[in-house]
Write a protein that holds these residues in place. Structure first.
Motif, PDB file in Angstrom:
ATOM      1  N   LYS A 139       0.815  -1.215   0.000  1.00  0.00           N
ATOM      2  CA  LYS A 139       0.000   0.000   0.000  1.00  0.00           C
ATOM      3  C   LYS A 139       0.849   1.266   0.000  1.00  0.00           C
ATOM      4  O   LYS A 139       0.347   2.350  -0.269  1.00  0.00           O
ATOM      5  CB  LYS A 139      -0.935   0.004   1.209  1.00  0.00           C
ATOM      6  N   GLU A 162      -6.853  -8.451   1.104  1.00  0.00           N
ATOM      7  CA  GLU A 162      -6.595  -7.005   1.062  1.00  0.00           C
ATOM      8  C   GLU A 162      -5.550  -6.629   0.024  1.00  0.00           C
ATOM      9  O   GLU A 162      -5.410  -5.450  -0.328  1.00  0.00           O
ATOM     10  CB  GLU A 162      -6.150  -6.517   2.447  1.00  0.00           C
ATOM     11  N   GLU A 167      -8.071  -0.720  -4.547  1.00  0.00           N
ATOM     12  CA  GLU A 167      -7.073   0.198  -3.999  1.00  0.00           C
ATOM     13  C   GLU A 167      -5.658  -0.184  -4.438  1.00  0.00           C
ATOM     14  O   GLU A 167      -4.878   0.674  -4.868  1.00  0.00           O
ATOM     15  CB  GLU A 167      -7.146   0.199  -2.469  1.00  0.00           C
ATOM     16  N   ILE A 168      -5.334  -1.459  -4.332  1.00  0.00           N
ATOM     17  CA  ILE A 168      -3.998  -1.916  -4.725  1.00  0.00           C
ATOM     18  C   ILE A 168      -3.818  -1.843  -6.224  1.00  0.00           C
ATOM     19  O   ILE A 168      -2.771  -1.381  -6.721  1.00  0.00           O
ATOM     20  CB  ILE A 168      -3.742  -3.352  -4.225  1.00  0.00           C
ATOM     21  N   LYS A 171      -3.020   1.552  -7.569  1.00  0.00           N
ATOM     22  CA  LYS A 171      -1.598   1.880  -7.395  1.00  0.00           C
ATOM     23  C   LYS A 171      -0.761   1.237  -8.500  1.00  0.00           C
ATOM     24  O   LYS A 171       0.186   1.847  -9.013  1.00  0.00           O
ATOM     25  CB  LYS A 171      -1.110   1.424  -6.020  1.00  0.00           C
TER      26      LYS A 171
END
Length: 220
Positions: A139, A162, A167-168, A171
């Motif tokens: 993260k 996760e 979200e990951i 990135k």
């Protein structure tokens, strides 16, 4: 968590985390999986150029070492960044014996240099292969438009969901250059949808031994 060295289906070794029943590489064949997913469907897309490569889950260093061995065949110069939150010990690396299993004893010095190098310090392993190992959570990755290729080799979504979220993958998308590629052994529908949600064009490809499919994503 208890860890042990196991022999996989192709005779090569990997590390198993017993509490999770999870391996660093496929139990059907560690070396076969690395070649199929990351070399055949990732690195082979590039020829005769300089590329920046990010590995998510440096782990045992197997993917990085095979990439170093294969790069000269494609006339590639590679700046390799490996991100790992929980580094493997030197004792475990020695027990895996990858130089012997890859018939690469003449590259033993390079392999030892990869694992003996300091974290957060870029070093030249060969004239055409530099390595930067970063000890941090995935993260924390914040590069933008830097990488041509990403090896996404995190532990599976079953044990670490996760790491396979929008979200990951956002990135990852931001870290790639235009037309950059991400390859992973994973093929779950939820993973594919998370990739598509952040802008990736995703294709299903035949998987390595023991898996029907894998995914390749492109920033287009």
């Amino acid at each position: 968590m208890k860890r042990r060295i196991i022999t996989t289906g192709d005779g090569s070794k990997t590390i198993q985390i017993e509490d999770w029943d999870e391996q660093y590489h496929s139990k059907h064949g560690a070396v076969q999986e690395a070649y199929h997913v990351f070399i055949e469907h990732g690195l082979r897309l590039f020829q005769n150029e300089k590329i920046n490569l990010l590995e998510i889950g440096f782990g045992t260093g197997l993917n990085a070492f095979i990439t170093l061995l294969e790069a000269p065949k494609q006339q590639l110069s590679i700046d390799y960044v490996g991100v790992e939150a929980f580094p493997v010990s030197k004792e475990e690396v020695g027990a895996l014996d990858y130089c012997q299993q890859l018939d690469a004893n003449n590259h033993k010095e390079a392999f030892q240099k990869m694992h003996g190098s300091l974290w957060e310090e870029t070093i030249s392993i060969t004239p055409d292969f530099s390595l930067l190992k970063q000890k941090k959570d995935f993260k924390e990755i914040d590069e933008e438009n830097l990488f041509n290729l990403i090896y996404f080799d995190a532990f599976g979504a079953r044990v670490q969901p996760e790491l396979w979220t929008e979200e990951i993958f956002l990135k990852m998308y931001q870290a790639l250059k235009e037309n950059g590629v991400l390859v992973t052994y994973a093929a779950k529908g939820s993973v594919r949808r998370a990739m598509q949600a952040v802008g990736f064009t995703v294709e299903r490809l035949p998987g390595p031994p023991g898996k029907r499919e894998m995914l390749r994503a492109k920033k287009s």
